[in-house]
Enzyme design. Sequence first.
Site, PDB file in Angstrom:
ATOM      1  CE1 TYR A  86      10.214  79.266 105.547  1.00  0.00           C
ATOM      2  CE2 TYR A  86      10.095  76.867 105.420  1.00  0.00           C
ATOM      3  CZ  TYR A  86       9.463  78.204 105.435  1.00  0.00           C
ATOM      4  OH  TYR A  86       8.333  78.109 105.320  1.00  0.00           O
ATOM      5  CD  GLN A 117       3.005  76.562 103.182  1.00  0.00           C
ATOM      6  OE1 GLN A 117       3.727  76.752 103.915  1.00  0.00           O
ATOM      7  NE2 GLN A 117       3.277  75.910 102.044  1.00  0.00           N
ATOM      8  CB  SER A 156       2.488  80.920 101.198  1.00  0.00           C
ATOM      9  OG  SER A 156       2.395  81.267 102.537  1.00  0.00           O
ATOM     10  CD1 TRP A 193       1.345  79.305 106.397  1.00  0.00           C
ATOM     11  CD2 TRP A 193       2.234  79.847 108.219  1.00  0.00           C
ATOM     12  NE1 TRP A 193       1.288  80.739 106.369  1.00  0.00           N
ATOM     13  CE2 TRP A 193       1.750  81.056 107.768  1.00  0.00           C
ATOM     14  CE3 TRP A 193       2.710  79.845 109.566  1.00  0.00           C
ATOM     15  CZ2 TRP A 193       1.967  82.153 108.273  1.00  0.00           C
ATOM     16  CZ3 TRP A 193       2.687  81.192 109.899  1.00  0.00           C
ATOM     17  CH2 TRP A 193       2.454  82.301 109.557  1.00  0.00           C
TER      18      TRP A 193
END
Length: 319
Positions: free
Chosen positions: A54, A172, A149, A200
């Site tokens: 990110y 996730q 994830s 998410w």
Amino acid sequence: MKTRKLGDSDLEVSEISLGSWLTYGVGVEADSARACLDEAFAQGINFIDTANIYGRGAAETFLGEALQGRARDSYVLATKLYFPMTDTDFGLSRAQVGKQLDASLKRLRTDHVDLYQCHRYDSGTPLEETMEALTRAVESGKTRYIGFSEWPADKIQAALDLTGVSKFVSSQPQYSLLWREPEDEVIPLCAANGISQIVWSPLGQGVLSGKYDPDRPPPSDSRAASQEMGGFIGRFLQPQMLRAVQQLKPIAAEAGLTLPQFALAWVLREPNVASAIIGASRPEQVRENAAASGVIVDSQLFLRAEAVLDEALSRSETA
């Protein structure tokens, strides 16, 4: 704010958690980001989720600075690795797990994270190598638990079948009223093996806020208008789906909730979901979303909402 146990761990995480994708350290200026983080703690949110990718470390750096002064045991901190940080730094190899975890800890200004997650499955690295490296990370104390994830069910099972390694406690996936795919295989498999979901995009990248007009292009400053989000949100922006989302507003009102709160409550109706990750650029968004924790909704209202969206999806597929 209610909490739920995260899989077979001793972590208690808030039902609503704060994420940092496309926001902190990148798209939201620092003062607003700090205000959102402060509001999250004020609302009882104790779970903060980020990733090294990110902002290529910018989100972790922001959090490392913003969390200074807060007792480390007052929040649960999660980050991830997999996506390329440089042309040569990517994936889940033994070397990358060690290197990227150390780099994340430095940016986050902490000696450990509570949850270290594989952001995707790495088909270029033997699963045994990845799991052994993650096990060493747990044994070193640099992470308390591990997760993943968007792993497919067969890869999750393959990891479960390994012996002598640390076990995953979290998954996730993308999961919302608009994207229910995890219900087919991932949620049942995880529920049977002590793995909780950390969801998410529970608001369908903002579509389930109801802010998108089916008869107008999305606002120029919205996620829907950004090129980066096109692949994630495009399938939710068909006019028939946007009209269907508008039909959910009176159903949410019957429950005494805003549409975002209703959508979050729908996700949290699933016992295997430990937390729903929200993104926020303003403190009032955090307050509104946090209010979805612990609400009781008539299951018939959820079924009506699902039927509205199923019909719109069916029309879309046959058009």
